[in-house]
Design a protein around this motif. Structure first.
Motif, PDB file in Angstrom:
ATOM      1  N   MET A  79      -2.844  36.274 -47.321  1.00 17.56           N
ATOM      2  CA  MET A  79      -3.930  36.062 -48.353  1.00 17.56           C
ATOM      3  C   MET A  79      -5.261  36.667 -47.844  1.00 17.56           C
ATOM      4  SD  MET A  79      -2.329  36.093 -50.956  1.00 17.56           S
ATOM      5  CE  MET A  79      -3.837  36.316 -52.146  1.00 17.56           C
ATOM      6  N   LEU A  80      -5.531  36.296 -46.493  1.00 19.18           N
ATOM      7  CA  LEU A  80      -6.756  36.419 -45.833  1.00 19.18           C
ATOM      8  C   LEU A  80      -6.826  37.938 -45.614  1.00 19.18           C
ATOM      9  CD1 LEU A  80      -7.335  33.693 -43.033  1.00 19.18           C
ATOM     10  CD2 LEU A  80      -8.794  34.201 -44.897  1.00 19.18           C
ATOM     11  N   ILE A  81      -5.585  38.640 -45.283  1.00 18.26           N
ATOM     12  CA  ILE A  81      -5.837  40.019 -44.758  1.00 18.26           C
ATOM     13  C   ILE A  81      -5.940  40.705 -46.317  1.00 18.26           C
ATOM     14  CG2 ILE A  81      -4.357  41.820 -44.060  1.00 18.26           C
ATOM     15  CD1 ILE A  81      -3.326  39.719 -42.313  1.00 18.26           C
ATOM     16  N   VAL A  82      -5.208  40.253 -47.170  1.00 14.60           N
ATOM     17  CA  VAL A  82      -5.658  40.931 -48.503  1.00 14.60           C
ATOM     18  C   VAL A  82      -6.910  40.684 -49.079  1.00 14.60           C
ATOM     19  CG1 VAL A  82      -4.892  40.611 -51.026  1.00 14.60           C
ATOM     20  CG2 VAL A  82      -3.131  40.421 -49.430  1.00 14.60           C
ATOM     21  N   VAL A  83      -7.506  39.795 -48.790  1.00 15.00           N
ATOM     22  CA  VAL A  83      -8.949  39.604 -49.334  1.00 15.00           C
ATOM     23  C   VAL A  83      -9.743  40.436 -48.241  1.00 15.00           C
ATOM     24  CG1 VAL A  83     -10.883  37.709 -49.041  1.00 15.00           C
ATOM     25  CG2 VAL A  83      -8.713  37.148 -49.965  1.00 15.00           C
ATOM     26  N   LYS A  84      -9.666  40.404 -47.023  1.00 14.28           N
ATOM     27  CA  LYS A  84     -10.171  41.566 -46.178  1.00 14.28           C
ATOM     28  C   LYS A  84     -10.106  42.819 -46.649  1.00 14.28           C
ATOM     29  CE  LYS A  84     -12.151  41.745 -41.784  1.00 14.28           C
ATOM     30  NZ  LYS A  84     -13.605  41.504 -41.921  1.00 14.28           N
ATOM     31  N   GLU A  85      -8.973  43.252 -46.900  1.00 12.47           N
ATOM     32  CA  GLU A  85      -8.695  44.685 -47.684  1.00 12.47           C
ATOM     33  C   GLU A  85      -9.424  44.879 -48.911  1.00 12.47           C
ATOM     34  OE1 GLU A  85      -4.519  45.550 -47.863  1.00 12.47           O
ATOM     35  OE2 GLU A  85      -4.601  46.064 -45.680  1.00 12.47           O
ATOM     36  N   ARG A  86      -9.560  43.945 -49.639  1.00 10.35           N
ATOM     37  CA  ARG A  86     -10.025  44.012 -50.978  1.00 10.35           C
ATOM     38  C   ARG A  86     -11.333  43.799 -50.841  1.00 10.35           C
ATOM     39  NH1 ARG A  86      -6.091  40.996 -55.212  1.00 10.35           N
ATOM     40  NH2 ARG A  86      -7.470  42.062 -56.462  1.00 10.35           N
ATOM     41  N   THR A  87     -12.041  43.700 -49.746  1.00 13.20           N
ATOM     42  CA  THR A  87     -13.455  43.462 -49.966  1.00 13.20           C
ATOM     43  C   THR A  87     -14.349  43.986 -50.641  1.00 13.20           C
ATOM     44  OG1 THR A  87     -13.472  42.507 -47.419  1.00 13.20           O
ATOM     45  CG2 THR A  87     -15.662  43.234 -48.428  1.00 13.20           C
ATOM     46  N   LYS A  88     -14.109  45.603 -50.536  1.00 11.62           N
ATOM     47  CA  LYS A  88     -14.966  46.410 -51.379  1.00 11.62           C
ATOM     48  C   LYS A  88     -14.656  46.172 -52.863  1.00 11.62           C
ATOM     49  CE  LYS A  88     -16.414  51.203 -51.494  1.00 11.62           C
ATOM     50  NZ  LYS A  88     -17.016  52.269 -50.821  1.00 11.62           N
ATOM     51  N   GLU A  89     -13.313  46.261 -53.132  1.00 14.21           N
ATOM     52  CA  GLU A  89     -13.178  46.143 -54.571  1.00 14.21           C
ATOM     53  C   GLU A  89     -13.725  44.847 -55.185  1.00 14.21           C
ATOM     54  OE1 GLU A  89      -8.992  45.448 -55.400  1.00 14.21           O
ATOM     55  OE2 GLU A  89      -9.529  44.347 -57.089  1.00 14.21           O
ATOM     56  N   ILE A  90     -13.639  43.564 -54.461  1.00 12.24           N
ATOM     57  CA  ILE A  90     -14.315  42.492 -55.037  1.00 12.24           C
ATOM     58  C   ILE A  90     -15.810  42.589 -54.979  1.00 12.24           C
ATOM     59  CG2 ILE A  90     -14.780  40.124 -54.199  1.00 12.24           C
ATOM     60  CD1 ILE A  90     -11.721  40.089 -52.932  1.00 12.24           C
ATOM     61  N   GLY A  91     -16.384  43.499 -54.062  1.00  8.46           N
ATOM     62  CA  GLY A  91     -17.657  43.480 -54.217  1.00  8.46           C
ATOM     63  C   GLY A  91     -18.244  44.493 -55.489  1.00  8.46           C
ATOM     64  N   ILE A  92     -17.116  45.299 -55.679  1.00  8.84           N
ATOM     65  CA  ILE A  92     -17.402  45.986 -57.028  1.00  8.84           C
ATOM     66  C   ILE A  92     -17.499  45.283 -58.296  1.00  8.84           C
ATOM     67  CG2 ILE A  92     -16.734  47.927 -58.397  1.00  8.84           C
ATOM     68  CD1 ILE A  92     -15.442  49.097 -55.953  1.00  8.84           C
ATOM     69  N   ARG A  93     -16.157  44.303 -58.240  1.00 10.83           N
ATOM     70  CA  ARG A  93     -16.059  43.564 -59.397  1.00 10.83           C
ATOM     71  C   ARG A  93     -17.427  42.695 -59.560  1.00 10.83           C
ATOM     72  NH1 ARG A  93     -10.842  42.973 -61.264  1.00 10.83           N
ATOM     73  NH2 ARG A  93      -9.545  43.962 -60.192  1.00 10.83           N
ATOM     74  N   LYS A  94     -18.175  41.991 -58.505  1.00  6.51           N
ATOM     75  CA  LYS A  94     -19.084  41.103 -58.375  1.00  6.51           C
ATOM     76  C   LYS A  94     -20.487  41.999 -58.996  1.00  6.51           C
ATOM     77  CE  LYS A  94     -18.701  37.425 -55.823  1.00  6.51           C
ATOM     78  NZ  LYS A  94     -19.240  36.443 -54.406  1.00  6.51           N
ATOM     79  N   ALA A  95     -20.459  43.145 -58.678  1.00  9.49           N
ATOM     80  CA  ALA A  95     -21.731  44.012 -59.005  1.00  9.49           C
ATOM     81  C   ALA A  95     -21.448  44.166 -60.481  1.00  9.49           C
ATOM     82  CB  ALA A  95     -21.657  45.282 -58.409  1.00  9.49           C
ATOM     83  N   LEU A  96     -20.308  44.299 -60.936  1.00 12.33           N
ATOM     84  CA  LEU A  96     -20.207  44.318 -62.418  1.00 12.33           C
ATOM     85  C   LEU A  96     -20.001  43.125 -63.149  1.00 12.33           C
ATOM     86  CD1 LEU A  96     -17.239  47.160 -62.268  1.00 12.33           C
ATOM     87  CD2 LEU A  96     -19.808  47.403 -62.662  1.00 12.33           C
TER      88      LEU A  96
END
Lengths: 422, 241
Positions: free
Chosen positions: A300-317
């Motif tokens: 899950m840590l790796i998954v989160v790392k990989e999805r950093t950008k996506e999560i960032g976008i979601r937060k911006a939205l």
């Protein structure tokens, strides 16, 4: 929780990383599979050995006479101790003793009824014997005090004897000849544990003493205590030994002059071993599980790392930290719960399969040889539903735990860092 | 709409600190179309992040739509971003495993709008940007200009008051860049405030107001009337190249 979009997103990420998800899930499934097998095996061992205590009252004690091994007050060792009815009466006065019965065997005699006959053993005892041995009366009644008082020639026969001599006929009220002496059948007994056998006729001890020249002698005694702890039961055992030592003039230190088997003590000791084994099994099982959980957490840590950008976008939205945590936690819980469930079902089915095969085998054995009195080591190696459910709960909380740190990390991702990561 | 007063921002690393914004005071009114220019390191990205409530500031004040933005909890910041602001990025930042419609609908998901309703709305916005037939396509099946239009639709769907665009044309060729700028202009004419960060003079020249940052302070403020001369000097720059 039942938000289609959330599930779609989770399934989307799982689908993107099939192999990784499979390997992670496999670690958890394997952990829970092993836990189920270990618990099942532990239960099987405990049930198997525990079943050997089933045929008798758990708090029963048997006392039999042997030969002295130490010289005492001028007596040479090697003297045979003979228990008598007087001993029994004295022992019955000891505190905490509940039921007591003497036993005196008449030996093998021919039992005959009309044209049927067979060789059976006759044992004489007190009415209390029924509850010490946990006999089940299937027909009629057991011996009682009135039978004792009038030295009645009555007999309770074992189920095997009933089958052999009476076939389908009701034996109650019929007369069996034991040697030349007729006895009236008043009941039929069966054993709770079929291995103990039902090839004996039971008669009142008073009758036996008068009829078969036993006099005052008895072969052994069986008794039960009222509800006692292991310590109290050991005290009762010691008191009996001291009393008999005094009455028969042997050294109280002479452990071999009389034999005492204390089933409660044995039962408690055995069960203690099993609770220790059970704890050990849980320890190993949980250890295996933890390894799986650490695996999930890692992934899950790796998954989160990989999805950093996506999560960032979601937060911006406008995604709140809570919704991000929910996303990661749910994925982690989904993987662990699903994989764990599969492992659990496989483990339980395997143990149920083993159980089924063992039962088949046991039945076949009883059918062919009527093997009795064999010590059983393994029986019913299954995990009960309560443990399975608690294992499932353990898994879900483990999944939550495994997802917690990665989720926390995901929630703390700053959109700016994520968005400038190019 | 946006009021900054003496805004300061420093970044701290283990060994040294970097004073990026050194007292920015700025007023942006509703319906303005503003560009922020400056060389790299001038603080323009930092400024945009602060305006987007993606970053905090150290000193001064920031009012957005009359509300002081300060020490906001993450949750409130997320809510405010969702309701007031729309973002457009240089690299589009579409979510790769969602199709165009789902990408556009995402801000409404965080507003708790039902799936059906937000998909209908997303299709409306895609239609508006001429992408209706691409609604079911994944981002990797779209061209750069199409991706940016999807991103614009996504920024618009929550009906924001301000749109913040970080180099919106940075990854596009000139013609597509101008198309995107046309779209932004149309949006601006509907009354939405737009702030873009860019280093391209021709793009900046299409806005109503240019804020030039230099070393963390506002170097030049070129407004409507001066734009003509800005264009002229820009043309001269191009000629000397």
């Amino acid at each position: 929780m039942f938000d289609i979009d959330k599930w779609q997103e989770i399934l989307g990420t799982i689908k993107k990383n099939k192999l990784r998800t499979f390997l992670t899930g496999f670690a958890v499934a394997w952990g829970i599979f092993m836990l189920m097998i270990l618990l099942g095996a532990g239960n099987g061992l405990s049930n198997g050995v525990g079943s050997n205590f089933e045929g008798n009252a758990l708090n029963a004690m048997w006392i039999w006479s042997r030969e002295t091994t130490l010289p005492y007050e001028g007596f040479q060792p090697g003297r045979r101790i003979q228990l008598t009815m007087d001993d029994l009466e004295e022992i019955a006065k000891i505190d905490k003793i509940d039921l007591i019965s003497a036993r005196y065997w008449i030996g093998d005699r021919t039992y005959s009824y009309q044209n049927e006959y067979g060789n059976y053993n006759t044992q004489s005892c007190h009415p209390d014997y029924q509850h010490i041995e946990k006999l089940i009366i299937t027909k009629g009644r057991f011996l009682n005090e009135i039978d004792m008082e009038y030295d009645r020639k009555v007999m309770v026969i074992g189920h095997d004897i009933e089958e052999a001599l009476f076939k389908d006929k009701d034996p109650i009220g019929e007369f069996i000849r034991v040697g030349t002496v007729p006895f009236k059948v008043i009941g039929v007994y069966n054993e709770m544990d079929p291995r103990e056998g039902t090839r004996q006729g039971l008669i009142p001890i008073a009758t036996a003493q008068r009829l078969f020249n036993a006099g005052n002698r008895i072969h052994n005694m069986a008794l039960t205590t009222v509800d006692v702890t292991k310590k109290e039961s050991q005290r009762v055992e010691e008191e009996i030994r001291l009393l008999l030592a005094k009455r028969h003039k042997f050294d109280p230190e002479d452990q071999r002059a009389i034999g005492i088997y204390n089933s409660l003590e044995n039962y408690i000791e055995t069960m203690n071993i099993f609770s220790a084994i059970k704890m050990f099994v849980w320890l190993i099982g949980i250890g295996t599980l933890i390894a799986g959980i650490v695996g999930v957490s890692n992934i899950m840590l790796i998954v989160v790392k990989e999805r950093t950008k996506e999560i960032g976008i979601r937060k911006a939205l406008g995604a709140t930290p809570g919704s991000i945590i929910g996303l990661v936690l749910l994925e982690s819980i989904l993987i662990t719960a699903l994989a764990g469930y599969i492992g659990m079902v496989l483990g339980i089915s395997l143990m149920e399969g083993v159980n089924f095969m063992m039962e088949q085998q046991a039945q076949a054995q009883v059918g062919t040889s009527g093997d009795q009195g064999e010590f059983r080591m393994f029986m019913n190696p299954t995990v009960d539903l309560r443990i399975a459910v608690s294992a499932m709960l353990l898994l879900v909380s483990a999944g939550a735990l495994a997802g917690y740190i990665p989720a926390k990390r995901a929630a703390s991702i700053k959109p700016i860092d994520a968005l400038h990561d190019e | 709409m946006i009021t900054l007063k003496n805004l300061h921002k420093s970044y701290f690393t283990a060994s040294n600190s970097l004073h990026v914004l050194k007292g920015i005071s700025l007023d942006i009114h509703q319906g303005e179309f503003v560009s922020v220019m400056g060389s790299s390191g001038s603080g323009k990205s930092t400024l945009l992040n602060i305006l987007g409530i993606l970053d905090s500031y150290d000193k001064g004040s920031y009012h957005l739509d009359g509300k002081l933005i300060q020490n906001m909890s993450e949750k409130n910041a997320a809510k405010y971003r969702n309701e007031t602001l729309g973002f457009i990025f240089q690299s589009f930042n579409l979510i790769s495993f969602k199709n165009a419609m789902e990408n556009v609908a995402l801000p409404l998901y965080y507003q708790g709008v039902s799936r059906k309703k937000r998909n209908v709305t997303a299709l409306e916005y895609l239609d508006k940007l001429g992408l209706l037939e691409w609604a079911e396509h994944m981002p990797n099946e779209l061209s750069g200009g199409q991706k940016q239009r999807v991103a614009i639709a996504r920024a618009l769907i929550s009906k924001p008051k301000v749109i913040l665009a970080d180099e919106p044309t940075g990854a596009l060729d000139t013609q597509t860049s101008y198309e995107v700028m046309e779209i932004l202009k149309e949006i601006n004419q509907e009354g939405i405030t737009i702030i873009i960060v860019t280093h391209e003079h021709d793009i900046a020249a299409m806005t109503d107001k240019i804020i030039k940052l230099r070393d963390g302070v506002i170097g030049d403020l070129i407004i409507n009337g001066d734009l003509a001369s800005f264009k002229k000097s820009y043309a001269k720059n191009v000629a000397t190249l």
